[in-house]
Motif scaffolding. Sequence first.
Motif, PDB file in Angstrom:
ATOM      1  N   VAL A 157       0.835  -1.199   0.000  1.00  0.00           N
ATOM      2  CA  VAL A 157       0.000   0.000   0.000  1.00  0.00           C
ATOM      3  C   VAL A 157       0.873   1.254   0.000  1.00  0.00           C
ATOM      4  CG1 VAL A 157      -1.647   1.346   1.385  1.00  0.00           C
ATOM      5  CG2 VAL A 157      -2.005  -1.109   1.040  1.00  0.00           C
ATOM      6  N   LEU A 158       1.920   1.244   0.807  1.00  0.00           N
ATOM      7  CA  LEU A 158       2.829   2.401   0.850  1.00  0.00           C
ATOM      8  C   LEU A 158       3.545   2.603  -0.474  1.00  0.00           C
ATOM      9  CD1 LEU A 158       4.376   2.065   4.425  1.00  0.00           C
ATOM     10  CD2 LEU A 158       2.737   3.772   3.612  1.00  0.00           C
ATOM     11  N   VAL A 159       3.955   1.525  -1.127  1.00  0.00           N
ATOM     12  CA  VAL A 159       4.624   1.624  -2.427  1.00  0.00           C
ATOM     13  C   VAL A 159       3.660   2.193  -3.469  1.00  0.00           C
ATOM     14  CG1 VAL A 159       5.596   0.274  -4.330  1.00  0.00           C
ATOM     15  CG2 VAL A 159       6.351  -0.154  -1.987  1.00  0.00           C
ATOM     16  N   LEU A 160       2.412   1.712  -3.466  1.00  0.00           N
ATOM     17  CA  LEU A 160       1.425   2.241  -4.407  1.00  0.00           C
ATOM     18  C   LEU A 160       1.138   3.717  -4.139  1.00  0.00           C
ATOM     19  CD1 LEU A 160      -1.106  -0.721  -4.615  1.00  0.00           C
ATOM     20  CD2 LEU A 160       0.407   0.121  -6.424  1.00  0.00           C
ATOM     21  N   ALA A 161       1.006   4.088  -2.872  1.00  0.00           N
ATOM     22  CA  ALA A 161       0.748   5.487  -2.516  1.00  0.00           C
ATOM     23  C   ALA A 161       1.922   6.366  -2.929  1.00  0.00           C
ATOM     24  CB  ALA A 161       0.487   5.612  -1.016  1.00  0.00           C
ATOM     25  N   LEU A 162       3.126   5.880  -2.709  1.00  0.00           N
ATOM     26  CA  LEU A 162       4.313   6.640  -3.096  1.00  0.00           C
ATOM     27  C   LEU A 162       4.370   6.795  -4.616  1.00  0.00           C
ATOM     28  CD1 LEU A 162       6.906   8.022  -2.162  1.00  0.00           C
ATOM     29  CD2 LEU A 162       8.058   5.816  -2.358  1.00  0.00           C
ATOM     30  N   GLY A 163       4.020   5.761  -5.343  1.00  0.00           N
ATOM     31  CA  GLY A 163       3.997   5.839  -6.806  1.00  0.00           C
ATOM     32  C   GLY A 163       2.997   6.870  -7.290  1.00  0.00           C
ATOM     33  N   MET A 164       1.825   6.914  -6.658  1.00  0.00           N
ATOM     34  CA  MET A 164       0.816   7.904  -7.038  1.00  0.00           C
ATOM     35  C   MET A 164       1.293   9.309  -6.711  1.00  0.00           C
ATOM     36  SD  MET A 164      -2.637   5.793  -5.915  1.00  0.00           S
ATOM     37  CE  MET A 164      -3.566   7.266  -5.732  1.00  0.00           C
ATOM     38  N   LEU A 165       1.944   9.465  -5.564  1.00  0.00           N
ATOM     39  CA  LEU A 165       2.462  10.770  -5.170  1.00  0.00           C
ATOM     40  C   LEU A 165       3.519  11.255  -6.156  1.00  0.00           C
ATOM     41  CD1 LEU A 165       2.581  13.032  -3.009  1.00  0.00           C
ATOM     42  CD2 LEU A 165       4.374  11.697  -1.897  1.00  0.00           C
ATOM     43  N   VAL A 166       4.440  10.383  -6.522  1.00  0.00           N
ATOM     44  CA  VAL A 166       5.496  10.744  -7.475  1.00  0.00           C
ATOM     45  C   VAL A 166       4.887  11.093  -8.825  1.00  0.00           C
ATOM     46  CG1 VAL A 166       7.462   9.822  -8.772  1.00  0.00           C
ATOM     47  CG2 VAL A 166       7.323   9.478  -6.300  1.00  0.00           C
ATOM     48  N   SER A 167       3.897  10.328  -9.257  1.00  0.00           N
ATOM     49  CA  SER A 167       3.235  10.596 -10.532  1.00  0.00           C
ATOM     50  C   SER A 167       2.565  11.968 -10.515  1.00  0.00           C
ATOM     51  CB  SER A 167       2.202   9.510 -10.812  1.00  0.00           C
ATOM     52  OG  SER A 167       1.496   9.800 -11.979  1.00  0.00           O
ATOM     53  N   GLY A 168       1.909  12.312  -9.408  1.00  0.00           N
ATOM     54  CA  GLY A 168       1.273  13.622  -9.280  1.00  0.00           C
ATOM     55  C   GLY A 168       2.286  14.748  -9.304  1.00  0.00           C
ATOM     56  N   ILE A 169       3.402  14.551  -8.635  1.00  0.00           N
ATOM     57  CA  ILE A 169       4.457  15.573  -8.613  1.00  0.00           C
ATOM     58  C   ILE A 169       5.040  15.757 -10.008  1.00  0.00           C
ATOM     59  CG2 ILE A 169       6.783  16.081  -7.763  1.00  0.00           C
ATOM     60  CD1 ILE A 169       5.911  14.769  -5.094  1.00  0.00           C
ATOM     61  N   GLU A 170       5.285  14.646 -10.709  1.00  0.00           N
ATOM     62  CA  GLU A 170       5.819  14.743 -12.070  1.00  0.00           C
ATOM     63  C   GLU A 170       4.862  15.500 -12.982  1.00  0.00           C
ATOM     64  OE1 GLU A 170       6.493  10.652 -13.060  1.00  0.00           O
ATOM     65  OE2 GLU A 170       8.584  10.726 -12.391  1.00  0.00           O
ATOM     66  N   SER A 171       3.581  15.236 -12.832  1.00  0.00           N
ATOM     67  CA  SER A 171       2.576  15.920 -13.644  1.00  0.00           C
ATOM     68  C   SER A 171       2.600  17.426 -13.372  1.00  0.00           C
ATOM     69  CB  SER A 171       1.196  15.339 -13.342  1.00  0.00           C
ATOM     70  OG  SER A 171       0.205  16.048 -14.018  1.00  0.00           O
TER      71      SER A 171
END
Length: 101
Positions: free
Chosen positions: A10-24
């Motif tokens: 869950v933490l890895v998925l949340a971190l991936g979503m956070l990174v994706s949002g920041i990149e966007s």
Amino acid sequence: MDTALIIVLVLVLALGMLVSGIESRLRRMDRRLTDMDRRLGLIIDHLGARPGDGGVEPALRPVEALVRDGKKIHAIKAYREITGADLREAKAAVERMEEWR
């Protein structure tokens, strides 16, 4: 499944979503900055005040001449009279002109 493994996933998925949002957001900011840089270039070209080639807005040519002659205080005073700027703004503008020459 082990509880710890689920938490890690869950933490890895949340971190991936956070990174994706920041990149966007960074891509959007980069596009906006590129557009602003282009617009600023157009304004500078319109005013004929390209830093590095010695050009300034025609109304500020007397200030530029004073800067060239090393008369910084007189240049600041002239800048204030021409533009209505306060002392801090005029000093900063004259110092930028000094850097360009």
